[in-house]
Design an enzyme around this catalytic site. Structure first.
Site, PDB file in Angstrom:
ATOM      1  NE  ARG A  53       1.844  18.275   2.514  1.00  0.00           N
ATOM      2  CZ  ARG A  53       0.967  19.264   2.427  1.00  0.00           C
ATOM      3  NH1 ARG A  53       1.376  20.526   2.408  1.00  0.00           N
ATOM      4  NH2 ARG A  53      -0.331  19.016   2.381  1.00  0.00           N
ATOM      5  CE  LYS A 194       3.551  15.228  -1.174  1.00  0.00           C
ATOM      6  NZ  LYS A 194       2.984  14.608  -2.405  1.00  0.00           N
ATOM      7  CG  HIS A 213      -0.751  14.584  -5.389  1.00  0.00           C
ATOM      8  ND1 HIS A 213      -1.585  14.823  -4.332  1.00  0.00           N
ATOM      9  CD2 HIS A 213       0.318  13.919  -4.862  1.00  0.00           C
ATOM     10  CE1 HIS A 213      -1.071  14.338  -3.229  1.00  0.00           C
ATOM     11  NE2 HIS A 213       0.086  13.785  -3.533  1.00  0.00           N
ATOM     12  CB  SER A 231      -0.888  12.432   1.648  1.00  0.00           C
ATOM     13  OG  SER A 231       0.044  13.077   0.833  1.00  0.00           O
ATOM     14  CE  LYS A 235      -0.880  10.051  -4.313  1.00  0.00           C
ATOM     15  NZ  LYS A 235      -1.345  10.393  -2.954  1.00  0.00           N
ATOM     16  CB  THR A 236       1.878   4.280  -1.834  1.00  0.00           C
ATOM     17  OG1 THR A 236       2.310   5.631  -1.981  1.00  0.00           O
ATOM     18  CG2 THR A 236       3.088   3.375  -1.730  1.00  0.00           C
ATOM     19  CG  ASP A 250       3.136  11.352  -3.967  1.00  0.00           C
ATOM     20  OD1 ASP A 250       1.924  11.215  -3.740  1.00  0.00           O
ATOM     21  OD2 ASP A 250       3.785  12.323  -3.556  1.00  0.00           O
ATOM     22  NE  ARG A 314       3.591   9.927   4.604  1.00  0.00           N
ATOM     23  CZ  ARG A 314       2.865  10.067   3.510  1.00  0.00           C
ATOM     24  NH1 ARG A 314       3.188   9.385   2.425  1.00  0.00           N
ATOM     25  NH2 ARG A 314       1.823  10.864   3.491  1.00  0.00           N
TER      26      ARG A 314
END
Length: 423
Positions: A53, A194, A213, A231, A235-236, A250, A314
């Site tokens: 990003r 996003k 988030h 990020s 989390k994933t 997410d 990713r």
């Protein structure tokens, strides 16, 4: 012709590919040399200069509807309507004689809170990414489909920073009055995801929904757990537990009835991915998956250890590529809340059990570390404070979200709130 194309004034020679199948989008991507197939059938694309990003290039159009609601400064940069208009017409002129790929879909598994979106793409691979990441409509829902927001993903349009009134060649501009998001100058597909998340974070609090988030899963006992974190904090990985059902990896909303996933897919980091450690994610990388900036070797095998392009490699895949999922995309009010903090400096204890008051504090302070690659220019961990564990995407004052957060915590068993630094 669709409304969004009428105001683009696209001429009749323009080819518009609407809601192509995954197979067709993969085929178009390869023919257009946007990517190559890996050994497992995933589409491997390189996003060029922008591999994460670009937060300093994200703007909100200053309007009466946003003037008093946006928490300006820090992460939320204003632009005037003439800046938006100038770049909008650049996008319009650029697309006038080019093929266009369109995805129609939804954000939000709970229909009463969902947002309908139209993603207009220069690249077939961006349409494929959108198809895999958002909620895919059925044939009946596509009939007479009307979007509430339109997203233009056009990396070929580069801004002139000085002339156009932005910071660089890349721009992400959200116009709430026009209900349009312009993305130009960057091919990093995470900007699509996003920017839509940012819109949801602005729209939902007025409906009493807490946007989060976080990732989430549910056990066989029906008890829901959520995992907050920026990020790269896990989390994933943690939510993809084969012994529990994945709700989402997410972005979620928390309403009175419980939590619900915003998305229809997952966007997993793949750097140093190992089959023996993250089997579900590893197995999800197959035909239809979009791999960003992963190094493809001569034998078409992916080298997940190679970070020559970025640490932020990713994989974007539909959530049903994971074996154990909550098909509804919804869960009960959570009984376990986990804060994941990338504590790269060792200031936190390995694990902490939090009271309601401590949970409020850590939610608002959001101490963490930005990890390499998730944002442009970040090459090593950098300590930061990110309110709500997602401040770059929360447009309003953090107190708006804090008040919602406190109300939701009352519904949660306090002794099951944990702080876990992963560094």
């Amino acid at each position: 012709m669709e409304q969004c194309f009428e105001y683009l004034n696209i001429n009749t020679s323009n080819v518009i590919y609407e809601n192509l199948s995954v197979e067709e989008l993969v085929e178009h991507s390869i023919i257009r040399k946007e990517g190559l197939l890996s050994e497992t059938g995933a589409l491997v694309v390189n996003t060029g200069k922008y591999t994460g990003r670009s937060p300093k290039d994200r703007f909100i159009v200053r309007q009466k509807s946003t003037e008093q609601k946006i928490n300006w400064g820090g992460h939320n940069f204003p632009v005037e309507e003439d800046v938006y208009n100038k770049l909008y017409y650049k996008v319009k002129a650029y697309l006038k004689d080019k093929p266009i790929y369109v995805f129609d879909g939804f954000v939000g598994t709970r229909k009463e809170y969902r947002l309908s979106i139209k993603v207009v793409c220069e690249q077939a691979s961006s349409a494929l990414f959108s198809n895999q990441m958002f909620i895919r409509p059925n044939e009946k829902e596509l009939q007479g489909f009307e979007q509430e927001f339109t997203i233009f993903a056009v990396p070929g349009v580069k801004a002139d920073a000085e002339e156009d009134g932005v910071n660089s060649e890349a721009f992400i501009i959200i116009n709430f009055d026009e209900k349009v998001i312009l993305i130009g100058g960057t091919a990093y597909k995470g900007e699509i995801k996003k920017s839509v998340f940012t819109v949801m974070n602005f729209l939902l609090p007025s409906k009493g929904v807490m946007p989060m988030h976080c990732s989430a899963n549910v056990g066989t006992d029906g008890k829901t757990a959520v995992f907050f974190g920026l990020s790269g904090t896990g989390k994933t990985t943690l939510s993809a537990d084969p012994d529990r059902r994945l709700i989402g990896d997410d972005e979620h909303g928390w309403c009175d009835e419980g939590i619900f996933n915003f998305e229809g897919g997952c966007y997993a980091k793949t750097i140093r991915l190992k089959k023996e450690k993250e089997l579900d994610i590893f197995n999800a990388i197959k035909f239809g998956t979009v791999l960003e900036n992963v190094v493809l070797k001569e034998n078409r095998k992916c080298d997940y250890d190679d970070s020559r392009y970025t640490e932020n490699t990713r994989a974007a895949y539909p959530i049903d590529y994971i074996e154990s999922i909550q098909k509804s995309g919804m869960g009960n009010n959570p009984t376990t809340i986990i804060f994941l903090t990338a504590d790269a400096f060792g200031v936190m204890p390995p694990i902490s059990k939090l009271s309601k008051e401590a949970a409020m504090y850590h939610f608002m302070s959001g101490f963490t570390s930005k990890v390499a690659g998730t944002e442009r220019g970040i090459i090593e961990p950098k300590a930061t404070f990110s309110a709500c564990f997602g401040e770059p995407f929360m447009l309003m004052n953090p107190t708006v979200y804090a008040e919602l957060w406190e109300k939701k915590l009352i519904k949660t068993i306090q002794k099951f709130i944990w702080l876990i630094p992963d560094g």
